[in-house]
Design an enzyme around this catalytic site. Structure first.
Site, PDB file in Angstrom:
ATOM      1  CE  LYS A  64      -4.277   7.003   2.319  1.00  0.00           C
ATOM      2  NZ  LYS A  64      -5.702   6.619   2.455  1.00  0.00           N
ATOM      3  CG  HIS A  90      -7.202   8.409  -0.794  1.00  0.00           C
ATOM      4  ND1 HIS A  90      -6.095   8.084  -1.458  1.00  0.00           N
ATOM      5  CD2 HIS A  90      -7.715   6.985  -0.446  1.00  0.00           C
ATOM      6  CE1 HIS A  90      -5.821   6.679  -1.186  1.00  0.00           C
ATOM      7  NE2 HIS A  90      -6.722   6.323  -0.636  1.00  0.00           N
ATOM      8  CE  LYS A  98      -1.391   4.608  -2.012  1.00  0.00           C
ATOM      9  NZ  LYS A  98      -2.066   4.235  -0.741  1.00  0.00           N
ATOM     10  CG  HIS A 143      -2.029   0.863   1.123  1.00  0.00           C
ATOM     11  ND1 HIS A 143      -2.364   1.920   2.146  1.00  0.00           N
ATOM     12  CD2 HIS A 143      -3.172   0.959   0.477  1.00  0.00           C
ATOM     13  CE1 HIS A 143      -3.188   2.942   1.764  1.00  0.00           C
ATOM     14  NE2 HIS A 143      -3.842   1.997   0.619  1.00  0.00           N
ATOM     15  CG  ASP A 155      -0.326  21.358  20.041  1.00  0.00           C
ATOM     16  OD1 ASP A 155      -1.454  21.194  19.996  1.00  0.00           O
ATOM     17  OD2 ASP A 155       0.369  20.913  21.007  1.00  0.00           O
ATOM     18  CG  ASP A 167      18.973  10.936 -10.373  1.00  0.00           C
ATOM     19  OD1 ASP A 167      18.901   9.756 -10.864  1.00  0.00           O
ATOM     20  OD2 ASP A 167      18.883  11.954 -10.862  1.00  0.00           O
TER      21      ASP A 167
END
Length: 486
Positions: free
Chosen positions: A406, A404, A226, A224, A411, A231
Site C-alpha cells: 500500500k 499487497h 502492522k 489491521h 512527484d 526499545d
C-alpha cells in the site's frame, strides 16, 4: 382462538414495521456517506430480516462497552502525553517541501502534533530482508519489544523471529504481542500462544469475536496495523504481516504476497509507540503509556533527515484523517502520481480526485494485482476501471503474485506508506497506520520499487476494456452496489 391469532399477527406486524422504522431512523441519524446509507436502506427493504441482522452486526462502529469505556478514559492521558511531547520542540520539523506542506499542516491540526525530524528510514522491499533485519534488531533489544499484526502464521523465517523473541524475553526484555483474532485465527488455534506465554511474552488476542456478544460490538472491526517497536527507538511498519510468503495461502493459487516495510530510527518510533500503547490499553485495560523519552537526534542531523508524520485511524482516533490525507496528496500532485493497492474500492471523493489529477495533466499510475484473494473486492474494483481509464489513468495489473503493498508517491517527493487499502474498510473502519514521509531520497527508493512492480505488470488498454463481455459488466455493477460496505 381466531381472535388470539389475529392479535398475535397484528402485534407481529406492528413490531416488524416498528423495527424497520427504528433501523431506518438509526441509519439516517448516523453520520455516514450517502452511498453507504442508501446501500443499507436498500438491503433492509429488499431483504428485511437478513438486512436488519446484518446492520446490527456490521452497520455501526461499536467497540463494545468495556473497550469504549477504556477508550474514553484513555483520552485525557493521551492529550497530556501529546502536550508533554510537544515541549521537545527541537524534534519537530519546521520546513517541508511545497508538495507536502499543506498535508503536514492538516495532520498537525487534526492530530495535535506536527511532523518529526531527525529520523533515519530504510525501505525494505524483500520479505526475507525484513525478517533478517528484524531478527538482528530483536537480538540487540535491551528494554522492550512491542508488536501488533493482523496475521501471524507459523512457518519459515517467522519461526526464527519467534525464537529470537522468546530469547529476548528470557533475558529480561519486556515483550508484548497483539494479534487480530480473525486474521490470526490459525495462530490462536495452534500451540504457539502457550509456547510464547510460557517464555514470558504477553500475547493478546485483539477484538475477539464472540458469537454470544456479536450484537454488542461490531464483529468485523479489525486490528489491521502492522507495527514493531524496539526499545522505543527502532520501529517497523508497512504492509507486511508476520508471514513467510513461501508458506502463506499457497492453496489460493494467486502466488506469493509482495510487501514492503519501513525501518525507522528516531523520534517517530516514540509516536508509533504511543499508538501501540493506546491499542494495548483499549484491549487489555493495562496502561503502558509513559512520558516521552529524552531523544537525541543529532547523529542524523548531519545526514539526510526524514520529516515524518504518523497517521493512525480507528475508533478513538481522528475520524477520516487518512481519507483527508489521501485527498490532499492527490490534489497536491503536479507531475506524477503512483498508487499501489491490493484492494481498489475508492470513495466517490477519492475516485473524483484521481480522475481530476489525470485530466489536469498529472501522469497517474495505479498498480493492482491481477489476481486477488477476495472475489468480492476483485469484481467491485473492476467497476471503477472504465471511469479511471476514460480520464487517462494508467492501470497496471501486477502478474507476479498478490501485490499487497500500500503506497502513494507524489512527484517523487511525498510518500505515503502503511497498512491502508483504498477501500471503505481501511479508510473508515479498521485500526490502520500510515507514514507520511517528506524526503526525496526515500521517494527515489519507493519509486524504484514501484517501477519494478510496473515492469512485472500488464497495462489495461482502454479500448480492450471497453470490449469486455456484457455479463462481466453486470457482475461488476452488482458488486459495485456493495462497495460502500466493503
Amino acid at each position: 382462538m381466531k381472535n388470539l391469532y389475529a392479535i398475535i399477527n397484528w402485534l407481529f406486524l406492528v413490531s416488524y414495521w416498528l423495527l424497520i422504522a427504528g433501523i431506518t431512523l438509526r441509519i439516517m441519524i448516523k453520520r455516514r456517506s450517502a452511498p453507504s446509507a442508501m446501500a443499507w436502506l436498500l438491503i433492509i427493504y429488499i431483504i428485511p430480516l437478513i438486512g436488519i441482522v446484518a446492520y446490527l452486526l456490521f452497520g455501526e462502529l461499536n467497540l463494545g462497552k468495556n473497550r469504549a469505556e477504556r477508550n474514553k478514559a484513555l483520552w485525557l492521558s493521551t492529550v497530556r502525553w501529546i502536550e508533554e511531547f510537544k515541549e521537545c520542540s527541537y524534534l519537530f520539523a519546521s520546513e517541508h517541501s511545497e508538495v507536502a506542506r499543506s498535508l503536514f499542516q492538516l495532520c498537525k491540526y487534526r492530530q495535535g502534533i506536527g511532523g518529526l525530524k531527525g529520523n533515519q528510514t530504510k525501505l525494505i522491499t524483500n520479505t526475507d530482508d525484513v525478517m533478517l533485519s528484524l531478527i538482528h534488531d530483536i537480538g540487540l533489544a535491551k528494554k522492550n519489544i512491542e508488536m501488533v499484526f493482523y496475521t501471524w502464521q507459523i512457518g519459515g523465517l517467522v519461526d526464527q523471529v519467534a525464537e529470537e523473541l522468546m530469547a529476548a524475553s528470557r533475558r529480561g526484555v519486556c515483550c508484548r504481542l497483539m494479534l487480530d483474532s480473525v486474521g490470526s485465527i490459525e495462530f490462536f488455534r495452534s500451540p504457539y500462544p502457550v509456547i510464547l506465554r510460557t517464555a514470558g511474552i504477553y500475547v493478546v488476542e485483539a477484538l475477539h469475536v464472540n458469537l454470544l456478544r456479536v450484537f454488542f460490538h461490531r464483529a468485523d472491526l479489525r486490528q489491521h496495523r502492522k507495527i514493531i517497536l524496539i526499545d522505543n527507538y527502532v520501529a517497523y511498519t508497512g504492509s507486511m504481516n508476520m508471514v513467510d510468503p513461501r508458506f502463506f495461502k499457497q492453496h489460493a493459487g494467486i502466488g506469493q504476497w509482495i510487501d514492503i516495510m519501513v525501518r525507522i530510527e528516531g523520534p517517530v518510533a516514540t509516536s508509533i509507540g504511543s499508538i501501540f500503547s493506546c491499542d494495548w490499553e483499549v484491549e487489555t485495560g493495562e496502561r503502558i503509556l509513559s512520558s516521552p523519552p529524552n531523544i537525541n537526534i543529532t547523529k542524523f542531523e548531519k545526514e539526510a533527515s526524514h520529516a515524518i508524520q504518523v497517521i493512525a485511524s480507528g475508533p478513538g482516533f481522528p475520524e477520516g484523517v487518512i481519507h483527508q490525507a489521501l485527498l490532499m496528496s492527490i490534489y497536491a500532485a503536479q507531475k506524477r502520481l503512483v498508487m499501489t493497492t491490493p484492494y481498489l474500492v475508492p470513495s466517490d471523493d477519492l475516485l473524483y480526485a484521481i480522475c481530476t489529477a489525470a485530466q489536469r495533466g498529472v501522469s497517474v499510475h495505479i498498480i493492482v494485482p491481477r489476481y486477488n484473494d477476495s472475489m468480492l473486492v476483485s469484481w467491485a474494483s473492476r467497476a471503477f476501471f472504465a471511469e479511471l481509464l476514460e480520464s487517462g489513468v494508467l492501470i497496471h495489473q501486477f502478474e507476479d503474485g498478490l501485490l499487497h503493498t500500500k503506497s502513494v508517491l507524489v512527484d517523487g517527493q511525498l510518500s505515503l506508506v502503511g497498512t491502508v487499502n483504498l477501500d471503505m474498510r481501511s479508510l473508515w473502519l479498521n485500526f490502520e497506520i500510515t507514514l507520511v514521509i517528506d524526503n526525496n531520497d526515500f521517494g527515489k527508493d519507493l519509486e524504484r520499487a514501484q517501477e519494478d512492480y510496473i515492469s512485472r505488470s500488464r497495462i489495461i488498454e482502454a479500448t480492450a476494456w471497453a470490449k469486455r463481455p456484457y455479463w462481466q459488466r453486470i457482475v461488476e455493477r452488482l458488486f459495485y452496489f456493495f462497495s460502500p460496505l466493503l
